[in-house]
Enzyme design. Structure first.
Site, PDB file in Angstrom:
ATOM      1  N   MET A   1      -9.731   3.102   8.296  1.00  0.00           N
ATOM      2  CA  MET A   1      -8.049   3.603   9.122  1.00  0.00           C
ATOM      3  C   MET A   1      -7.686   5.107   7.560  1.00  0.00           C
ATOM      4  O   MET A   1      -6.398   4.686   7.763  1.00  0.00           O
ATOM      5  CB  MET A   1      -7.611   2.217   8.993  1.00  0.00           C
ATOM      6  CG  MET A   1      -7.400   1.452   9.699  1.00  0.00           C
ATOM      7  SD  MET A   1      -7.506   1.959  11.355  1.00  0.00           S
ATOM      8  CE  MET A   1      -5.961   1.924  11.252  1.00  0.00           C
ATOM      9  N   VAL A   4      -4.331   4.561   1.616  1.00  0.00           N
ATOM     10  CA  VAL A   4      -2.923   5.013   1.284  1.00  0.00           C
ATOM     11  C   VAL A   4      -2.201   5.462  -0.135  1.00  0.00           C
ATOM     12  O   VAL A   4      -3.311   4.049  -1.107  1.00  0.00           O
ATOM     13  CB  VAL A   4      -2.177   3.595   1.728  1.00  0.00           C
ATOM     14  CG1 VAL A   4      -0.822   4.009   1.649  1.00  0.00           C
ATOM     15  CG2 VAL A   4      -2.382   3.212   3.944  1.00  0.00           C
ATOM     16  N   LYS A  19      -0.593   8.704   3.786  1.00  0.00           N
ATOM     17  CA  LYS A  19      -1.580   8.320   4.019  1.00  0.00           C
ATOM     18  C   LYS A  19      -2.840   9.044   4.835  1.00  0.00           C
ATOM     19  O   LYS A  19      -2.317  10.029   5.744  1.00  0.00           O
ATOM     20  CB  LYS A  19      -1.371   6.898   5.923  1.00  0.00           C
ATOM     21  CG  LYS A  19      -2.720   6.333   6.405  1.00  0.00           C
ATOM     22  CD  LYS A  19      -2.606   5.267   6.842  1.00  0.00           C
ATOM     23  CE  LYS A  19      -3.065   4.545   7.053  1.00  0.00           C
ATOM     24  NZ  LYS A  19      -3.008   3.375   8.374  1.00  0.00           N
ATOM     25  N   GLU A  68       7.634   5.073   4.893  1.00  0.00           N
ATOM     26  CA  GLU A  68       8.606   5.061   3.728  1.00  0.00           C
ATOM     27  C   GLU A  68       7.775   4.229   2.622  1.00  0.00           C
ATOM     28  O   GLU A  68       6.993   3.102   3.657  1.00  0.00           O
ATOM     29  CB  GLU A  68       9.006   3.750   4.564  1.00  0.00           C
ATOM     30  CG  GLU A  68       9.894   2.488   4.159  1.00  0.00           C
ATOM     31  CD  GLU A  68      10.882   1.530   4.969  1.00  0.00           C
ATOM     32  OE1 GLU A  68      11.516   0.471   4.159  1.00  0.00           O
ATOM     33  OE2 GLU A  68      10.426   1.449   5.936  1.00  0.00           O
ATOM     34  N   VAL A  70       7.138   0.612   1.152  1.00  0.00           N
ATOM     35  CA  VAL A  70       7.432  -1.328   1.041  1.00  0.00           C
ATOM     36  C   VAL A  70       6.956  -2.186  -0.022  1.00  0.00           C
ATOM     37  O   VAL A  70       5.933  -1.987  -0.376  1.00  0.00           O
ATOM     38  CB  VAL A  70       6.705  -1.689   2.688  1.00  0.00           C
ATOM     39  CG1 VAL A  70       6.904  -3.382   2.631  1.00  0.00           C
ATOM     40  CG2 VAL A  70       7.906  -0.888   3.462  1.00  0.00           C
ATOM     41  N   ASP A 112      -2.171  -2.188  19.242  1.00  0.00           N
ATOM     42  CA  ASP A 112      -3.032  -2.541  17.400  1.00  0.00           C
ATOM     43  C   ASP A 112      -2.132  -3.028  16.236  1.00  0.00           C
ATOM     44  O   ASP A 112      -2.573  -3.059  15.495  1.00  0.00           O
ATOM     45  CB  ASP A 112      -3.446  -1.665  16.759  1.00  0.00           C
ATOM     46  CG  ASP A 112      -5.097  -1.720  15.892  1.00  0.00           C
ATOM     47  OD1 ASP A 112      -6.042  -3.095  16.501  1.00  0.00           O
ATOM     48  OD2 ASP A 112      -5.467  -1.239  14.943  1.00  0.00           O
ATOM     49  N   LYS A 114      -1.508  -6.545  14.243  1.00  0.00           N
ATOM     50  CA  LYS A 114      -2.168  -7.649  14.102  1.00  0.00           C
ATOM     51  C   LYS A 114      -1.639  -7.819  12.891  1.00  0.00           C
ATOM     52  O   LYS A 114      -0.965  -7.280  11.926  1.00  0.00           O
ATOM     53  CB  LYS A 114      -3.943  -6.861  14.291  1.00  0.00           C
ATOM     54  CG  LYS A 114      -3.480  -5.963  13.360  1.00  0.00           C
ATOM     55  CD  LYS A 114      -5.187  -4.884  12.862  1.00  0.00           C
ATOM     56  CE  LYS A 114      -5.419  -3.984  12.623  1.00  0.00           C
ATOM     57  NZ  LYS A 114      -6.642  -3.126  12.659  1.00  0.00           N
ATOM     58  N   ASN A 117      -1.428  -4.835   9.688  1.00  0.00           N
ATOM     59  CA  ASN A 117      -0.272  -3.447   9.903  1.00  0.00           C
ATOM     60  C   ASN A 117       0.950  -4.198  10.160  1.00  0.00           C
ATOM     61  O   ASN A 117       2.131  -3.774  10.642  1.00  0.00           O
ATOM     62  CB  ASN A 117      -0.883  -2.929  11.533  1.00  0.00           C
ATOM     63  CG  ASN A 117      -1.500  -2.226  11.818  1.00  0.00           C
ATOM     64  OD1 ASN A 117      -2.495  -1.830  10.332  1.00  0.00           O
ATOM     65  ND2 ASN A 117      -2.394  -2.179  13.215  1.00  0.00           N
ATOM     66  N   ASP A 130       1.743   1.618  11.396  1.00  0.00           N
ATOM     67  CA  ASP A 130       0.407   2.285  12.082  1.00  0.00           C
ATOM     68  C   ASP A 130       0.220   1.887  13.954  1.00  0.00           C
ATOM     69  O   ASP A 130      -0.305   1.181  14.577  1.00  0.00           O
ATOM     70  CB  ASP A 130      -1.006   1.600  11.910  1.00  0.00           C
ATOM     71  CG  ASP A 130      -1.743   2.030  11.592  1.00  0.00           C
ATOM     72  OD1 ASP A 130      -1.419   3.178  11.473  1.00  0.00           O
ATOM     73  OD2 ASP A 130      -3.199   1.348  10.901  1.00  0.00           O
TER      74      ASP A 130
END
Length: 702
Positions: A1, A4, A19, A68, A70, A112, A114, A117, A130
């Protein structure tokens, strides 16, 4: 994936998340272009529940997503510490649904969704990220083409697994999986092999969630189950609809710790369990000494006690006593029905205070003194009359009497053809309001064009006010007749629904389908006529049982806007307010309901007994239940409380006699059901419920 990184935006002087996308699965230039278009589309989503995408940059062969930053943890990291409590699940689940609704409205499907994410910020905000961007494209030539297996294996929807067209409903299925995991820490479809996992997603139902997360309200469990429906058409229609359903949920903690002996102040704050029994019992709380109808006062310990002389309201106040039937074969059906319908009509006036039929009808077949009726009910005026059917003519005599002095203020005889029964009732209503110098705009249009349907409806409504099983069966027969005679009779559908709700709340049946019937019939009534107050109350009752207190409050207040004197509306409003934690407002609403219906239904007596037990007043509770048992041969609540009290005292012979009475009323009441019912009322934990079940079995319940 991809990784980040925390970065700094030098242009705007802010911290960001950067990312770097995978480069080990190079995409074609066309795919990369589509990726950038979707990234820019996602960047247009400006919602608190979505991680803001600021930009997409290209650095050589690598693509960078600037987002952003977080300050928090992923939902997956949070779940590593344990499952979410019900209130947390509702809080974050609603925010996630809001984010999906915003994305779907902009034409973006996540595909996706989950726990990995979802970010949970330190200030309590869930944020989705994502959106199908930072993951490899395994096949196909378009991000949204059907036939592409995009997404993490355990969060796929059945349509994704089967290669069908992906719609926003696919995200809703994934949301259901996510909520299930939040509640239980278990994926509902996980298996040892990927093939078996995919098979379970398509073919199998997950394990019942209420067994894994017993603190969830039935409404919350049902929402998750609806999201996990295999067929997209049977899921909630949109994420916005899910947001609305979350807004109706107020999960009450399963606080089953019994109050300390003598702790009166703590007893005021015991959480009300999310069951039909508690909501109905709370709604019908009453405080008076048998058999005098009294109001309600509250002492400093929170005890509901008697008020011997209810204060006459500031508004003009009246009671309509049952009309005297002059035909030997009327058997009170038509006369009671007309009186009940007159009460319903007068109750719609916001300028009047009108006693409910269930209290007014306790004076039927009795020689009464008008002054005593006025003092007992706390009203200024009394309406009485007689009904006679003479061939095709209906002859009615009605009088308005000043209760304190006995002075007859108005009397009139009415003669109408029987097929103008509705017009007759409207004429009496208008005459009373004119004599009291009140506005007369409260008349209702004819609810049906069929006299036979209307007459059956009146008989059914009158029977329902007598609060025993035989009367309920009689009421349902009459109302079913009314519906069959006029399939467009909205008020009849609402009343029919009420018969199912009452049957369940009185423990005469444990069939949960009765509650669903009540809801469906209420909805049908509102489809036919959106001004039927009883239909809104049917929905409020269903909401209360589901623990959807916000929605219950809305429906109760909608009913009261149509019928400000409806005691059930005030009772349900009180229950909803109590469920939302507004205790003082709830007591005020309940007090108003009790003034409207001072000779309240029998469930109120059981509630009074329960309160006395919690306050250490067992003797008073036993006396209350004994009197109720003696007065009503088919009520289960007082017998159940007495049975358990005698078992606790070791008086098994008396308890077994009570068990026999209960089984005569409802043979389906087992020790397990009874223990669960008592546990809900008394706030006990599962271990005590198990012990109680054993005790009840010893007392003779199967």
């Amino acid at each position: 994936m991809g990784k980040v990184y925390r970065a700094h935006d030098t242009r705007l002087n802010r911290s960001v998340a950067a990312k770097r996308l995978h480069v080990d699965h190079p995409a074609s230039q066309a795919q990369a272009a589509r990726f950038r278009r979707e990234a820019r589309l996602t960047a247009q989503l400006n919602h608190p529940s979505i991680v803001q995408v600021y930009d997409v940059l290209k650095d050589g062969e690598a693509d960078w997503l600037i987002m952003e930053l977080v300050d928090g943890v992923t939902l997956r990291e949070r779940l590593s510490d344990g499952r979410l409590a019900a209130d947390e699940l509702i809080h974050f689940g609603s925010q996630i649904a809001e984010g999906l609704a915003a994305a779907h409205a902009a034409g973006v499907i996540h595909r996706d969704l989950k726990a990995d994410n979802i970010m949970l910020s330190r200030d309590g905000q869930a944020k989705i990220f994502d959106f199908g961007i930072a993951k490899p494209l395994f096949a196909g030539n378009d991000l949204t083409d059907s036939g592409i297996l995009i997404g993490s294996l355990r969060s796929l929807s059945p349509e994704q697994v089967q290669g069908e067209t992906i719609t926003p409903s696919s995200d809703l299925f994934s949301l259901g999986i996510l909520l299930y995991e939040m509640a239980s820490r278990e994926n509902p479809f996980a298996a040892k092999s990927p093939v078996r996992t995919l098979q379970r997603i398509v073919e199998e139902k997950p394990a019942p969630l209420d067994a894994l997360a017993p603190d969830l309200s039935p409404g919350l469990v049902r929402l998750i189950e609806d999201l996990l429906e295999k067929d997209p058409a049977t899921r909630p229609p949109s994420a916005a609809d899910v947001v609305d359903r979350f807004a109706t949920l107020h999960n009450v903690p399963d606080d089953r710790a019994a109050p300390s002996p003598g702790s009166r102040l703590r007893a005021r704050h015991v959480a009300w369990a999310l069951t039909v029994f508690v909501t109905v019992l709370l709604a019908t709380m009453i405080a008076f000494t048998w058999p005098r109808p009294l109001g309600m006062i509250l002492d400093h310990a929170g005890y509901l006690g008697p008020e011997t002389h209810p204060k006459v309201p500031d508004l003009p106040s009246l009671v309509v006593l049952p009309f005297d039937p002059r035909n030997p074969n009327d058997n009170h059906g038509l006369s009671d029905g007309l009186a009940a319908d007159l009460i319903a009509d007068l109750s719609r006036s916001p300028h009047l205070f009108v006693i409910a039929p269930s209290s007014a009808f306790t004076y039927r077949d009795r020689a009464v003194r008008i002054d005593l009726v006025g003092r007992e009910l706390g009203v200024r005026y009394v309406v009485e009359g007689s009904v006679e059917l003479d061939g095709e003519q209906l002859l009615v005599s009605a009088q308005l009497i000043e209760a304190q002095t006995g002075e007859e203020l108005w009397n009139q005889r009415f003669a109408h053809p029987v097929d103008e029964l509705h017009t007759l009732r409207a004429d009496i209503t208008e005459a009373i309001l004119r004599r009291l110098e009140l506005p007369t705009e409260t008349g209702r249009p004819a609810p049906t064009d069929s006299f036979t349907a209307y007459r059956a409806f009146l008989r059914g409504r009158a029977a329902l006010h007598h609060h025993h099983r035989r009367a309920l069966d009689e009421a349902r027969r009459h109302v079913l007749d009314a519906v069959s005679m006029d399939p467009e009779f909205a008020e009849a559908y609402a009343l029919l629904g009420a018969t199912y709700g009452i049957e369940r709340s009185q423990l005469w049946s444990f069939d949960d389908r009765l509650l669903e019937r009540e809801r469906r019939l209420a909805q049908r009534a509102l489809e036919l006529d959106p001004t039927v107050a009883d239909a809104f109350l049917g929905l409020a009752h269903y909401d209360l049982i589901e623990g959807a207190f916000d929605s219950a409050l809305d429906h109760a207040e909608a009913a009261l806007a149509l019928d400000p004197n409806h005691p059930t509306g005030h009772r349900f409003r009180a229950s909803a307010l109590a469920g939302l934690g507004h205790d003082l407002d709830a007591l005020e609403a309940l007090n108003h309901a009790l003034r409207l219906d001072p000779r309240a239904p029998s469930l109120a007596w059981s509630t009074l007994g329960m309160i006395n037990v919690r306050l250490g007043r067992e003797k008073e509770a036993m006396t209350t239940w004994q009197r109720l048992r003696a007065a009503h041969t088919d009520l289960i609540h007082p017998r159940l409380f007495l049975l358990y009290s005698h078992v606790e005292r070791g008086e098994l012979d008396t308890a077994r006699a009570l068990a026999a009475e209960i089984l005569d009323i409802n043979p389906d009441l087992t020790s397990e059901l009874a223990a669960r019912h008592l546990g809900n009322l008394l706030g006990d934990d599962g271990r005590q419920e198990l012990e109680r079940r054993t005790m009840l079995r010893d007392a003779g319940l199967p």
